[in-house]
Enzyme design. Structure first.
Site, PDB file in Angstrom:
ATOM      1  CB  CYS A 115     -13.205   4.589  -5.919  1.00 17.83           C
ATOM      2  SG  CYS A 115     -12.236   6.039  -6.013  1.00 17.83           S
ATOM      3  CB  CYS A 161     -14.021   6.984  -8.487  1.00 15.17           C
ATOM      4  SG  CYS A 161     -12.273   6.360  -8.154  1.00 15.17           S
TER       5      CYS A 161
END
Lengths: 313, 112
Positions: B33, B36
């Site tokens: 991700c 993230c």
């Protein structure tokens, strides 16, 4: 005191990193700023099949990492997760304030901030963002293991990410406003042949509905005007991009769609200010075209910085 | 992860979040991700800034599915804000979370 560079590149996508490779190899002191991690839109693309030099599909994240390692190898400094809290790009020395605590400056700047995913602008969209609506399949696909989801759009991103999402979801229904895909024929054919993918043509989303969580998608058939509500576990939106022009708004000339007009050498009306990649007014936006823009911008910057040095001598 | 951020599991949610005396910012993150990864240094920096005034916790979504489902979190990263055990304010999610916006939201959480 501001830290001084020869060129500051804003945006570490393919355009910005290609520019960084060329600028750093030309021994320009090169700083790249990005509000995220390097890669731009590449880093959330699950696979790239059309970038020359890779006979097999390459993961977008791997390509992004390769670009940034190459730029760093030649001495470009890449700053990650940086927020630009102030800037002045109009004068001969361009300055940026970073995270409200430091200032950097350079006589030349390449803005390669690209584009962000377009939102639909449909009722309920912001309410259910992260509560069923997503714009990133690689980030959020795994949340929908065994679920029935919808994808909005019919271009390359929509179709290729739908294929990726079939790894997780039980069923992927694509809702597209036209009666055929805009995506490349290879991916379009793959999607149409997938037993997990269904397509609803000629339809547009009208509302996202639910309680605390997205539960239903209301769509309208644009030909028959029929409106219906579909139960859904999640919706992924891939309906194109809007240019990220916050930095250059009011400073450079833009076209009617908000993209920046440049000369063939990526220059803008402001001396020393260049733009490259998806932010630029042009017909096609691909990783390859972004790389080409970045290359041209960096070569033009070299000439510009040299001309300044000669003028000062 | 900095010393100002602590990772928890869903089993610790009651003690670490629901019964926390300090306001809590809970970050649901995933692997693979990039947004993230991008948020992590900003989250660490803001956590340090509010050290002693608010708690900054991270929870790995893949390992804590039940809590994510219970809170209706379907994307990473998602920041959920708690005060007195109850969720407060707008959640923040996706790639565009700015450090200044997170700071402002924590300030309003402390003031509320």
């Amino acid at each position: 005191m501001a830290d001084r560079y020869d060129v500051i590149i804003v945006g570490a996508g393919p355009a910005g990193l290609a520019a960084a490779i060329y600028a750093a190899r030309a021994r320009l002191r090169t700083l790249v700023l990005d509000e995220s991690v390097p890669g731009g839109q590449m880093k959330t693309t699950h696979k790239v099949s059309n970038y020359p030099g890779f006979p097999e599909d390459v993961k977008g994240t791997d390509l992004a990492r390769a670009f940034s390692l190459q730029a760093e190898r030649f001495g470009a400094k890449i700053r990650r997760a940086i927020e630009i809290t102030g800037h002045d790009l109009s004068g001969p020395m361009k300055t940026f304030e970073l995270d409200e605590e430091e200032t950097v400056e350079a006589p030349a700047v390449i803005v390669a901030t690209g584009a962000r995913p377009r939102e639909l602008g449909v009722a309920g969209e912001s309410k259910y963002r992260g509560r069923g609506i997503s714009y990133c399949a690689t980030c959020d696909g795994a949340y929908f293991e065994g679920k029935e989801i919808h994808v909005i759009g019919g271009g390359n991103s929509a179709v290729e990410e739908s294929l990726f999402l079939t790894q997780f979801a039980k069923k992927v229904t694509i809702v597209h406003q036209f009666d055929h895909f805009q995506a490349e024929p290879v991916s379009a054919a793959e999607a149409l042949a997938s037993p997990k993918i269904e397509v609803i043509w000629d339809s547009e989303p009208r509302a996202f509905l639910g309680d605390n969580q997205l539960e239903k998608l209301r769509i309208e058939n644009v030909k028959t005007k029929e409106v219906r509500e579909l139960a859904t576990d999640g919706v992924f939106v891939f309906v194109g991009y809007v240019p990220r022009t916050d930095l250059v708004k009011g400073v450079v000339k833009m076209n009617a769609w908000g993209y920046v007009e440049t000369g063939e050498d990526m220059s803008t009306d402001v001396p020393g200010l260049y733009v490259a990649g998806d932010i630029r007014a042009k017909q096609f936006r691909q990783i390859t075209t972004a790389v080409a823009d970045g290359t041209v911008a960096a070569l033009a910057v070299q000439k510009y910085v040299k001309s300044l040095a000669r003028a000062a001598a | 992860m900095s010393e100002y951020v602590q990772e928890i599991t869903q089993a610790e949610f009651e003690t670490e979040v629901a019964r926390s005396t300090l306001p809590v910012v809970l970050d649901f993150f995933s692997t693979e991700c990039p947004p993230c990864e991008a948020l992590a240094p900003k989250f660490d920096a803001v956590a340090e800034q509010f050290s002693g005034k608010a708690r900054f916790l991270k929870i790995f979504r893949q390992g804590n599915r039940d809590l994510a489902t219970r809170l209706g979190v379907t994307g990473s990263p998602t920041l959920v804000f708690f005060k007195g055990g109850a969720e407060q304010g707008e959640r923040m999610s996706g790639e565009e979370i700015k450090r200044s916006a997170l700071k402002a939201q924590v300030e309003s959480l402390l003031g509320a």
